[in-house]
Write a protein that holds these residues in place. Structure first.
Motif, PDB file in Angstrom:
ATOM      1  N   PRO A 281     -12.391   2.055  13.594  1.00  0.00           N
ATOM      2  CA  PRO A 281     -12.898   1.077  13.135  1.00  0.00           C
ATOM      3  C   PRO A 281     -14.372   1.333  12.173  1.00  0.00           C
TER       4      PRO A 281
ATOM      5  N   GLY B 260     -10.824   5.711   5.084  1.00  0.00           N
ATOM      6  CA  GLY B 260     -10.783   4.462   5.783  1.00  0.00           C
ATOM      7  C   GLY B 260     -10.383   4.552   7.293  1.00  0.00           C
TER       8      GLY B 260
ATOM      9  N   SER C 203      -9.108   2.264  10.916  1.00  0.00           N
ATOM     10  CA  SER C 203      -8.062   1.751  11.834  1.00  0.00           C
ATOM     11  C   SER C 203      -7.899   0.326  11.609  1.00  0.00           C
ATOM     12  N   GLU C 204      -9.185  -0.345  11.299  1.00  0.00           N
ATOM     13  CA  GLU C 204      -9.119  -1.840  10.829  1.00  0.00           C
ATOM     14  C   GLU C 204      -8.510  -2.106   9.580  1.00  0.00           C
ATOM     15  N   GLU C 205      -8.273  -1.077   8.695  1.00  0.00           N
ATOM     16  CA  GLU C 205      -7.890  -1.145   7.232  1.00  0.00           C
ATOM     17  C   GLU C 205      -6.427  -0.635   7.230  1.00  0.00           C
ATOM     18  N   PHE C 206      -6.277   0.250   7.785  1.00  0.00           N
ATOM     19  CA  PHE C 206      -4.952   1.194   7.641  1.00  0.00           C
ATOM     20  C   PHE C 206      -4.090   1.233   8.932  1.00  0.00           C
TER      21      PHE C 206
ATOM     22  N   ALA D 293      -4.352   6.171   5.599  1.00  0.00           N
ATOM     23  CA  ALA D 293      -5.685   6.552   5.430  1.00  0.00           C
ATOM     24  C   ALA D 293      -5.888   7.846   4.790  1.00  0.00           C
TER      25      ALA D 293
ATOM     26  N   ASN E 118      -4.574   7.231   1.187  1.00  0.00           N
ATOM     27  CA  ASN E 118      -5.593   6.506   0.331  1.00  0.00           C
ATOM     28  C   ASN E 118      -6.754   7.186  -0.134  1.00  0.00           C
TER      29      ASN E 118
END
Length: 276
Positions: free
Chosen positions: A83, A113, A115-118, A124, A127
């Motif tokens: 995260p 990115g 782990s809170e986003e992907f 990630a 991205n």
């Protein structure tokens, strides 16, 4: 990226502290030179003990304010898929010792990115590849269609990397490209998700070797006796699949910036004839 890579130069330093301070001074000088020529500069950061010590030494240098840090673009060679804000993330450590202490432009700081986003490391990675492609498109507006193809591994597919910093592990890994694993073999992508890393945490995101080798200059910054075997094998011309540290080759030059301990197994012919 069909042009032949530049020469390899080896610089051996007497200690860890001297290595970090000297590399920091070298980086400041390089960024100043590039800014004087182009108005802005781009550096790809690494983590690790000596990588972060180098960034701290940049801030500690009296020459640090000479760089216009608001016109430096920051990317990362790899990241732990954790995260945002996790203390083990490379970007968090860089933020603590460098980015929070200089006048960066947040729009020029390109973090990978978390782990809170992907959902996973590959998402990630995709991205980040898109971020790179968009930055490349902005640099090469006449070639937008090609630049947005994140599988087209040409120098136009990436923004210009003036300096790309790399450490290496005792096993010879670079970024998060580990020996014999899938990531070091990838040739058709800019960024790759890494699972089952032999070094914790198991999930990571990394530039691929072709993306790394798009850099103008690659600086291999290595310290410690536990790295001597990997350094020696890499400089002796090992296969990058077995020793990923043998793979980096900057378009203009590749600098090995190593301390005396890490240089213990450098092939004698290189030690005598290649150091500069």
């Amino acid at each position: 990226m069909s042009s032949a890579p530049g020469p390899i130069r080896i610089n051996i330093h007497p200690s860890f502290d001297v290595l970090a301070a000297t590399t920091a001074a070298r980086l400041i000088t390089k960024l100043l030179d590039v800014q004087n020529e182009r108005g802005e500069a781009t550096v790809v950061l690494t983590g690790g003990t000596v990588g972060i010590a180098t960034l701290k030494a940049v801030v500690d240098s009296p020459a640090c304010p000479a760089v216009d840090w608001s016109k430096v673009n920051f990317w990362w060679g790899d990241e732990r898929f954790l995260p945002a804000g996790d203390a083990d993330r490379n970007e968090h450590q860089a933020e603590e010792v460098l980015l929070s202490k200089i006048g960066v432009d947040p729009a020029r700081v390109h973090r990978m990115g978390g782990s809170e986003e992907f959902a996973d490391s590959q998402a990630a990675a995709e991205n980040y590849a898109q971020q790179l492609a968009l930055a490349a498109a902005a640099e090469h507006p006449d070639d937008t269609s090609e630049n947005l193809d994140t599988t087209a591994i040409t120098w136009q597919a990436l923004p210009r990397f003036d300096v790309l910093l790399l450490g290496i592990g005792p096993d010879g890994h670079i970024a998060s490209l580990f020996p014999e694993m899938a990531g070091i073999r990838v040739r058709d992508a800019l960024v790759v998700g890494v699972e089952n890393s032999p070094k914790p945490p198991p999930s990571r995101v990394s530039l691929t070797l072709p993306a790394i080798n798009s850099a103008q200059e690659i600086w291999m910054v290595v310290a410690g006796p536990d790295k001597a075997g990997a350094v020696g094998l890499a400089l002796a011309g090992a296969n990058p699949v077995q020793v990923p540290a043998a793979g980096p080759a900057g378009r203009v030059k590749t600098l090995w910036l190593i301390d005396q301990d890490a240089a213990a197994k450098v092939p004698e012919n290189l030690f005598l004839g290649g150091a500069s």
